[in-house]
Write a protein that holds these residues in place. Structure first.
Motif, PDB file in Angstrom:
ATOM      1  N   ASP A 108      20.502   1.628  24.907  1.00  0.00           N
ATOM      2  CA  ASP A 108      19.149   1.138  24.633  1.00  0.00           C
ATOM      3  C   ASP A 108      19.092   0.477  23.266  1.00  0.00           C
ATOM      4  OD1 ASP A 108      17.927   2.130  26.979  1.00  0.00           O
ATOM      5  OD2 ASP A 108      17.752   4.123  26.081  1.00  0.00           O
ATOM      6  N   THR A 109      18.108  -0.391  23.116  1.00  0.00           N
ATOM      7  CA  THR A 109      17.803  -0.944  21.800  1.00  0.00           C
ATOM      8  C   THR A 109      16.382  -0.551  21.444  1.00  0.00           C
ATOM      9  OG1 THR A 109      17.150  -3.030  22.826  1.00  0.00           O
ATOM     10  CG2 THR A 109      19.380  -2.907  21.935  1.00  0.00           C
ATOM     11  N   LYS A 110      16.165  -0.285  20.163  1.00  0.00           N
ATOM     12  CA  LYS A 110      14.831   0.064  19.662  1.00  0.00           C
ATOM     13  C   LYS A 110      14.517  -0.845  18.482  1.00  0.00           C
ATOM     14  CE  LYS A 110      15.738   4.873  20.662  1.00  0.00           C
ATOM     15  NZ  LYS A 110      16.081   6.144  20.062  1.00  0.00           N
ATOM     16  N   GLN A 111      13.236  -1.196  18.380  1.00  0.00           N
ATOM     17  CA  GLN A 111      12.839  -2.091  17.306  1.00  0.00           C
ATOM     18  C   GLN A 111      11.382  -1.833  16.945  1.00  0.00           C
ATOM     19  OE1 GLN A 111      12.467  -6.281  18.311  1.00  0.00           O
ATOM     20  NE2 GLN A 111      13.659  -6.798  16.497  1.00  0.00           N
ATOM     21  N   GLY A 112      11.164  -1.294  15.759  1.00  0.00           N
ATOM     22  CA  GLY A 112       9.810  -1.110  15.254  1.00  0.00           C
ATOM     23  C   GLY A 112       9.371  -2.361  14.514  1.00  0.00           C
ATOM     24  N   PRO A 113       8.164  -2.330  13.937  1.00  0.00           N
ATOM     25  CA  PRO A 113       7.649  -3.530  13.272  1.00  0.00           C
ATOM     26  C   PRO A 113       8.474  -3.960  12.056  1.00  0.00           C
ATOM     27  CG  PRO A 113       6.122  -1.678  13.029  1.00  0.00           C
ATOM     28  CD  PRO A 113       7.189  -1.251  13.969  1.00  0.00           C
ATOM     29  N   ILE A 114       8.999  -3.017  11.309  1.00  0.00           N
ATOM     30  CA  ILE A 114       9.790  -3.382  10.127  1.00  0.00           C
ATOM     31  C   ILE A 114      11.119  -4.003  10.563  1.00  0.00           C
ATOM     32  CG2 ILE A 114      10.929  -2.505   8.052  1.00  0.00           C
ATOM     33  CD1 ILE A 114       8.734  -0.299   8.021  1.00  0.00           C
ATOM     34  N   LEU A 115      11.772  -3.392  11.535  1.00  0.00           N
ATOM     35  CA  LEU A 115      13.022  -3.961  12.053  1.00  0.00           C
ATOM     36  C   LEU A 115      12.770  -5.342  12.668  1.00  0.00           C
ATOM     37  CD1 LEU A 115      14.680  -0.838  13.700  1.00  0.00           C
ATOM     38  CD2 LEU A 115      15.465  -2.055  11.673  1.00  0.00           C
ATOM     39  N   ARG A 116      11.655  -5.477  13.376  1.00  0.00           N
ATOM     40  CA  ARG A 116      11.328  -6.763  14.006  1.00  0.00           C
ATOM     41  C   ARG A 116      11.159  -7.854  12.953  1.00  0.00           C
ATOM     42  NH1 ARG A 116       6.581  -5.675  16.376  1.00  0.00           N
ATOM     43  NH2 ARG A 116       7.680  -4.344  17.836  1.00  0.00           N
ATOM     44  N   TYR A 117      10.493  -7.520  11.853  1.00  0.00           N
ATOM     45  CA  TYR A 117      10.273  -8.503  10.790  1.00  0.00           C
ATOM     46  C   TYR A 117      11.609  -9.004  10.228  1.00  0.00           C
ATOM     47  CZ  TYR A 117       8.744 -10.633   6.449  1.00  0.00           C
ATOM     48  OH  TYR A 117       8.534 -11.514   5.430  1.00  0.00           O
ATOM     49  N   PHE A 118      12.579  -8.110  10.097  1.00  0.00           N
ATOM     50  CA  PHE A 118      13.888  -8.489   9.554  1.00  0.00           C
ATOM     51  C   PHE A 118      14.886  -8.882  10.635  1.00  0.00           C
ATOM     52  CE2 PHE A 118      12.081  -6.052   6.064  1.00  0.00           C
ATOM     53  CZ  PHE A 118      12.372  -6.871   5.000  1.00  0.00           C
ATOM     54  N   LYS A 119      14.410  -8.984  11.888  1.00  0.00           N
ATOM     55  CA  LYS A 119      15.241  -9.376  13.032  1.00  0.00           C
ATOM     56  C   LYS A 119      16.448  -8.443  13.205  1.00  0.00           C
ATOM     57  CE  LYS A 119      13.957 -14.264  13.060  1.00  0.00           C
ATOM     58  NZ  LYS A 119      12.646 -14.048  12.597  1.00  0.00           N
ATOM     59  N   LEU A 120      16.154  -7.136  13.164  1.00  0.00           N
ATOM     60  CA  LEU A 120      17.166  -6.101  13.347  1.00  0.00           C
ATOM     61  C   LEU A 120      16.761  -5.194  14.497  1.00  0.00           C
ATOM     62  CD1 LEU A 120      17.717  -5.059   9.617  1.00  0.00           C
ATOM     63  CD2 LEU A 120      19.146  -6.586  10.976  1.00  0.00           C
ATOM     64  N   MET A 121      17.731  -4.429  15.005  1.00  0.00           N
ATOM     65  CA  MET A 121      17.483  -3.454  16.076  1.00  0.00           C
ATOM     66  C   MET A 121      18.373  -2.242  15.858  1.00  0.00           C
ATOM     67  SD  MET A 121      17.359  -5.587  19.617  1.00  0.00           S
ATOM     68  CE  MET A 121      15.769  -5.855  20.336  1.00  0.00           C
ATOM     69  N   ASP A 122      17.935  -1.107  16.411  1.00  0.00           N
ATOM     70  CA  ASP A 122      18.785   0.077  16.483  1.00  0.00           C
ATOM     71  C   ASP A 122      19.371   0.119  17.886  1.00  0.00           C
ATOM     72  OD1 ASP A 122      18.029   0.803  13.918  1.00  0.00           O
ATOM     73  OD2 ASP A 122      16.542   2.262  14.578  1.00  0.00           O
TER      74      ASP A 122
END
Length: 163
Positions: A108-122
């Motif tokens: 799975d990939t997860k992306q909160g608002p902060i990760l989304r802003y920096f174009k990152l994912m877990d």
């Protein structure tokens, strides 16, 4: 030892971790102020002082974590090969995890608002027994790795079932 071919996280991961720590610190400070205003104001006997000291010590945890961000970043890497996914963390307290591809059940990939802003994912990798996570990798890389791991896990299972 971390192999030389291991992939390092993007530099923006450090900024994301710092933002998370600042948010945690602000939350703790607000909670401490509310507790002080409701329960401890003008009532400085020994129990109140002990509670106040404990609250200040708890608020130092995000600050300590902030100072360790360069350490976390420098020694957090991952490698994906034909057999397994390897996740490496730490230098003083080393931890290396290997996840055989034929044991992977879910990616799975997860992306909160902060990760989304920096174009990152877990990226989360699940097996029957454990869950593993590669934090703060690029969106494009995370999506590519998710597809690659799902295909590799399916292929590894097909090969294992042919035996």
């Amino acid at each position: 030892m971390i192999p030389e071919k291991a992939t390092q996280l993007p530099k923006t991961a450090k900024i994301v971790w710092l933002i998370h720590d600042v948010i945690a610190l602000l939350f703790l400070v607000v909670v401490e102020i509310i507790i002080y205003m409701l329960f401890l104001r003008g009532n400085f006997h020994q129990l109140a002082m002990m509670i106040l000291i404990i609250m200040v010590l708890i608020a130092t945890l995000p600050v300590i974590h902030m100072t360790l961000i360069p350490y976390f970043y420098r020694f957090r890497r991952y490698v994906i090969d034909d057999q397994a996914v390897y996740i490496y963390r730490g230098f003083i307290f080393r931890k290396s995890e290997s996840i055989p591809l034929n044991r992977i059940q879910n990616v799975d990939t997860k992306q909160g608002p902060i990760l989304r802003y920096f174009k990152l994912m877990d990226l989360s990798i699940e097996t029957a027994a454990h869950g593993f996570q590669i934090e703060a990798i690029g969106e494009v890389t995370a999506k590519k790795l998710r597809g690659q791991l799902v295909k590799a896990a399916l292929h590894a299972r097909e090969v294992a079932s042919d035996d």
